[in-house]
Design a protein around this motif. Sequence first.
Motif, PDB file in Angstrom:
ATOM      1  N   ASN A 193       0.859  -1.176   0.000  1.00 18.10           N
ATOM      2  CA  ASN A 193       0.000   0.000   0.000  1.00 18.10           C
ATOM      3  C   ASN A 193       0.899   1.230   0.000  1.00 18.10           C
ATOM      4  OD1 ASN A 193      -2.597  -1.334   0.220  1.00 18.10           O
ATOM      5  ND2 ASN A 193      -1.974  -1.883   2.306  1.00 18.10           N
ATOM      6  N   TYR A 194       0.527   2.237  -0.791  1.00 20.63           N
ATOM      7  CA  TYR A 194       1.328   3.454  -0.921  1.00 20.63           C
ATOM      8  C   TYR A 194       2.782   3.144  -1.291  1.00 20.63           C
ATOM      9  CZ  TYR A 194      -2.720   5.331   1.546  1.00 20.63           C
ATOM     10  OH  TYR A 194      -4.002   5.653   1.929  1.00 20.63           O
ATOM     11  N   CYS A 195       2.990   2.031  -2.022  1.00 24.86           N
ATOM     12  CA  CYS A 195       4.337   1.604  -2.450  1.00 24.86           C
ATOM     13  C   CYS A 195       5.304   1.513  -1.280  1.00 24.86           C
ATOM     14  CB  CYS A 195       4.884   2.535  -3.527  1.00 24.86           C
ATOM     15  SG  CYS A 195       4.134   2.285  -5.145  1.00 24.86           S
ATOM     16  N   ASP A 196       4.809   1.067  -0.135  1.00 27.70           N
ATOM     17  CA  ASP A 196       5.641   0.957   1.057  1.00 27.70           C
ATOM     18  C   ASP A 196       6.480  -0.314   0.951  1.00 27.70           C
ATOM     19  OD1 ASP A 196       6.818   1.204   3.485  1.00 27.70           O
ATOM     20  OD2 ASP A 196       5.029   0.776   4.681  1.00 27.70           O
ATOM     21  N   VAL A 197       7.580  -0.221   0.218  1.00 29.42           N
ATOM     22  CA  VAL A 197       8.489  -1.337  -0.015  1.00 29.42           C
ATOM     23  C   VAL A 197       9.860  -0.945   0.515  1.00 29.42           C
ATOM     24  CG1 VAL A 197       9.551  -2.812  -1.765  1.00 29.42           C
ATOM     25  CG2 VAL A 197       7.195  -2.025  -2.060  1.00 29.42           C
ATOM     26  N   PRO A 198      10.537  -1.818   1.250  1.00 30.76           N
ATOM     27  CA  PRO A 198      11.832  -1.456   1.841  1.00 30.76           C
ATOM     28  C   PRO A 198      12.866  -1.070   0.786  1.00 30.76           C
ATOM     29  CG  PRO A 198      10.999  -3.493   2.797  1.00 30.76           C
ATOM     30  CD  PRO A 198      10.115  -3.172   1.633  1.00 30.76           C
ATOM     31  N   ASN A 199      13.731  -0.127   1.151  1.00 32.79           N
ATOM     32  CA  ASN A 199      14.822   0.247   0.255  1.00 32.79           C
ATOM     33  C   ASN A 199      15.718  -0.933  -0.048  1.00 32.79           C
ATOM     34  OD1 ASN A 199      14.233   3.057  -0.014  1.00 32.79           O
ATOM     35  ND2 ASN A 199      14.989   3.380   2.058  1.00 32.79           N
ATOM     36  N   GLU A 200      15.803  -1.893   0.885  1.00 31.81           N
ATOM     37  CA  GLU A 200      16.637  -3.072   0.654  1.00 31.81           C
ATOM     38  C   GLU A 200      16.167  -3.872  -0.550  1.00 31.81           C
ATOM     39  OE1 GLU A 200      16.515  -2.649   5.235  1.00 31.81           O
ATOM     40  OE2 GLU A 200      15.224  -2.239   3.531  1.00 31.81           O
ATOM     41  N   VAL A 201      14.868  -3.789  -0.855  1.00 30.43           N
ATOM     42  CA  VAL A 201      14.324  -4.484  -2.024  1.00 30.43           C
ATOM     43  C   VAL A 201      14.483  -3.636  -3.278  1.00 30.43           C
ATOM     44  CG1 VAL A 201      12.210  -5.424  -3.058  1.00 30.43           C
ATOM     45  CG2 VAL A 201      12.683  -5.801  -0.633  1.00 30.43           C
ATOM     46  N   LEU A 202      14.288  -2.327  -3.151  1.00 29.23           N
ATOM     47  CA  LEU A 202      14.252  -1.445  -4.316  1.00 29.23           C
ATOM     48  C   LEU A 202      15.631  -1.053  -4.824  1.00 29.23           C
ATOM     49  CD1 LEU A 202      11.467   1.012  -3.151  1.00 29.23           C
ATOM     50  CD2 LEU A 202      11.265  -0.704  -4.956  1.00 29.23           C
ATOM     51  N   LEU A 203      16.566  -0.770  -3.919  1.00 34.29           N
ATOM     52  CA  LEU A 203      17.825  -0.137  -4.284  1.00 34.29           C
ATOM     53  C   LEU A 203      19.022  -1.022  -3.975  1.00 34.29           C
ATOM     54  CD1 LEU A 203      17.089   3.419  -2.848  1.00 34.29           C
ATOM     55  CD2 LEU A 203      16.765   2.640  -5.196  1.00 34.29           C
ATOM     56  N   GLY A 204      20.131  -0.664  -4.597  1.00 30.54           N
ATOM     57  CA  GLY A 204      21.372  -1.363  -4.297  1.00 30.54           C
ATOM     58  C   GLY A 204      21.422  -2.756  -4.856  1.00 30.54           C
ATOM     59  N   VAL A 257      10.745 -14.786  -1.908  1.00 31.66           N
ATOM     60  CA  VAL A 257      12.025 -14.106  -1.701  1.00 31.66           C
ATOM     61  C   VAL A 257      12.207 -13.137  -2.860  1.00 31.66           C
ATOM     62  CG1 VAL A 257      14.526 -14.358  -1.577  1.00 31.66           C
ATOM     63  CG2 VAL A 257      13.054 -16.024  -0.449  1.00 31.66           C
ATOM     64  N   TYR A 258      12.260 -11.830  -2.535  1.00 29.32           N
ATOM     65  CA  TYR A 258      12.313 -10.803  -3.568  1.00 29.32           C
ATOM     66  C   TYR A 258      13.732 -10.364  -3.887  1.00 29.32           C
ATOM     67  CZ  TYR A 258       7.543 -10.478  -1.760  1.00 29.32           C
ATOM     68  OH  TYR A 258       6.288 -10.779  -1.325  1.00 29.32           O
ATOM     69  N   ARG A 259      14.608 -10.512  -2.919  1.00 29.91           N
ATOM     70  CA  ARG A 259      15.950  -9.948  -3.057  1.00 29.91           C
ATOM     71  C   ARG A 259      16.935 -10.838  -2.333  1.00 29.91           C
ATOM     72  NH1 ARG A 259      20.236  -7.502  -3.793  1.00 29.91           N
ATOM     73  NH2 ARG A 259      20.671  -5.319  -3.339  1.00 29.91           N
ATOM     74  N   CYS A 260      18.076 -11.087  -2.958  1.00 29.47           N
ATOM     75  CA  CYS A 260      19.104 -11.914  -2.345  1.00 29.47           C
ATOM     76  C   CYS A 260      20.458 -11.324  -2.731  1.00 29.47           C
ATOM     77  CB  CYS A 260      18.983 -13.356  -2.842  1.00 29.47           C
ATOM     78  SG  CYS A 260      19.904 -14.565  -1.875  1.00 29.47           S
ATOM     79  N   LYS A 261      21.321 -11.094  -1.753  1.00 31.93           N
ATOM     80  CA  LYS A 261      22.619 -10.502  -2.048  1.00 31.93           C
ATOM     81  C   LYS A 261      23.646 -11.055  -1.080  1.00 31.93           C
ATOM     82  CE  LYS A 261      21.624  -6.460   0.837  1.00 31.93           C
ATOM     83  NZ  LYS A 261      21.510  -4.988   0.865  1.00 31.93           N
ATOM     84  N   GLY A 262      24.896 -11.051  -1.509  1.00 36.86           N
ATOM     85  CA  GLY A 262      25.910 -11.559  -0.610  1.00 36.86           C
ATOM     86  C   GLY A 262      27.292 -11.573  -1.211  1.00 36.86           C
ATOM     87  N   ILE A 263      28.267 -11.881  -0.364  1.00 33.84           N
ATOM     88  CA  ILE A 263      29.651 -12.088  -0.751  1.00 33.84           C
ATOM     89  C   ILE A 263      29.910 -13.589  -0.665  1.00 33.84           C
ATOM     90  CG2 ILE A 263      32.053 -11.525  -0.251  1.00 33.84           C
ATOM     91  CD1 ILE A 263      30.322  -9.153  -1.143  1.00 33.84           C
ATOM     92  N   ALA A 296      38.107 -15.839   4.128  1.00 31.39           N
ATOM     93  CA  ALA A 296      37.256 -16.300   3.028  1.00 31.39           C
ATOM     94  C   ALA A 296      36.003 -16.923   3.625  1.00 31.39           C
ATOM     95  CB  ALA A 296      38.010 -17.306   2.158  1.00 31.39           C
ATOM     96  N   ARG A 297      34.893 -16.239   3.471  1.00 30.53           N
ATOM     97  CA  ARG A 297      33.665 -16.668   4.125  1.00 30.53           C
ATOM     98  C   ARG A 297      32.468 -16.141   3.339  1.00 30.53           C
ATOM     99  NH1 ARG A 297      32.066 -18.630   8.896  1.00 30.53           N
ATOM    100  NH2 ARG A 297      30.116 -17.940   9.853  1.00 30.53           N
ATOM    101  N   THR A 298      31.480 -17.004   3.142  1.00 33.69           N
ATOM    102  CA  THR A 298      30.262 -16.615   2.432  1.00 33.69           C
ATOM    103  C   THR A 298      29.256 -16.026   3.401  1.00 33.69           C
ATOM    104  OG1 THR A 298      30.502 -18.256   0.674  1.00 33.69           O
ATOM    105  CG2 THR A 298      28.267 -17.477   1.127  1.00 33.69           C
ATOM    106  N   ARG A 299      28.667 -14.887   3.010  1.00 31.46           N
ATOM    107  CA  ARG A 299      27.611 -14.241   3.787  1.00 31.46           C
ATOM    108  C   ARG A 299      26.521 -13.812   2.822  1.00 31.46           C
ATOM    109  NH1 ARG A 299      30.894  -9.567   5.927  1.00 31.46           N
ATOM    110  NH2 ARG A 299      31.928 -10.015   3.943  1.00 31.46           N
ATOM    111  N   ILE A 300      25.330 -14.310   3.009  1.00 29.20           N
ATOM    112  CA  ILE A 300      24.212 -14.037   2.104  1.00 29.20           C
ATOM    113  C   ILE A 300      23.007 -13.585   2.908  1.00 29.20           C
ATOM    114  CG2 ILE A 300      22.607 -15.023   0.412  1.00 29.20           C
ATOM    115  CD1 ILE A 300      24.820 -16.993  -0.361  1.00 29.20           C
ATOM    116  N   VAL A 301      22.296 -12.592   2.394  1.00 27.57           N
ATOM    117  CA  VAL A 301      21.072 -12.107   3.021  1.00 27.57           C
ATOM    118  C   VAL A 301      19.933 -12.217   2.012  1.00 27.57           C
ATOM    119  CG1 VAL A 301      19.904 -10.124   4.049  1.00 27.57           C
ATOM    120  CG2 VAL A 301      22.315 -10.527   4.534  1.00 27.57           C
ATOM    121  N   ALA A 302      18.818 -12.794   2.429  1.00 29.30           N
ATOM    122  CA  ALA A 302      17.608 -12.869   1.606  1.00 29.30           C
ATOM    123  C   ALA A 302      16.534 -11.989   2.240  1.00 29.30           C
ATOM    124  CB  ALA A 302      17.108 -14.304   1.505  1.00 29.30           C
ATOM    125  N   ILE A 303      15.789 -11.276   1.404  1.00 23.71           N
ATOM    126  CA  ILE A 303      14.706 -10.415   1.855  1.00 23.71           C
ATOM    127  C   ILE A 303      13.429 -10.856   1.168  1.00 23.71           C
ATOM    128  CG2 ILE A 303      13.882  -8.032   2.049  1.00 23.71           C
ATOM    129  CD1 ILE A 303      16.809  -7.164   1.614  1.00 23.71           C
TER     130      ILE A 303
END
Length: 325
Positions: A193-204, A257-263, A296-303
């Motif tokens: 509603n009102y495009c209330d979407v986290p910046n973590e999903v939209l940007l970067g 899951v809309y967004r997934c990022k990591g090293i 050397a280590r994997t770190r992943i975040v899913a949103i």
Amino acid sequence: MLAASDVGVVPITILTGFLGAGKTTLLNRILNGDHGLRVGVLVNDFGAINIDADLVVGVQDEMISLANGCVCCQIRDDLIEAVDRLLSGEHAPKYIVLEASGIADPLGIWVTFNDATHADRIRLDSVTCVVDADQAFAHIEDAPGLAMLKLHQVGTADLVILNKVDLAGPAQTALVRAWIDHNMRRVRIVEANYCDVPNEVLLGVGRFDGSEAVDTAVAGDGPVDGANFETCSYESDRPFSVQALEEMVRRNLPGTVYRCKGIVYAADHPDTRLSLQTVGRRTEITMLDAWGARPARTRIVAIGSRGGIDAEGMRTAFDACHADA
């Protein structure tokens, strides 16, 4: 398959959707947001953007500079010229969001930004489509081409924001989702509603070093900005298979899951840090720099949607991508 590294190239997100869907509301959130990102926004008309006067620090030619580091620039006839104006400014943005006209087919913009002649400066990062859940089917019987235009806007997108679900109600919202699912394959849909979407999903979303964002987000699972979203983090010292990881994310990552990022630490390139970036249907794994003195280590975040992330299932799926699995 690893994509070519493009460190220093500015990522661009195209924002599309029919008239009145809520694109300007979303742009206002970005321009007024406390996200800490230097974002450039390209719009058709400054007059439609409601920017608090206290936030404006300078107006020059066709550009507005904001106190939070954002820059708003007016689109004229040439998209690339408008992008050049943004990038040549004193405070050039690190990320650009472009609002397409509500009656425009975004494919032409997509082609423009995918032109190899601009690859040293910009890259198309993702396409987000805003759909009015309440009015998705309005007037389509009177205008035969309208339904096709709306579907084409959705079909070009990596991620769909199904907006105004409170006005539409559960039955209408489900009907619109079914319509999209019937005509398109694997489009990820975020209800809002009102495009209330986290910046973590939209940007970067781009192929840059997102390790700082990962360091922050991986500190703990739980809710992010926006009541209907949550995060899940994963860490491992075991090296990954790039092919297995890419196939898992592309084929088996849940639609919630809309967004997934990591090293990523990979057996294929053990001395080099890799970047995993996923939004909607788009997934890329790219090379960054050497691990050096860093472990050397994997770190992943899913949103994803609240209640839509099976944390244990996600960890099992990532574990299966280890090179020694």
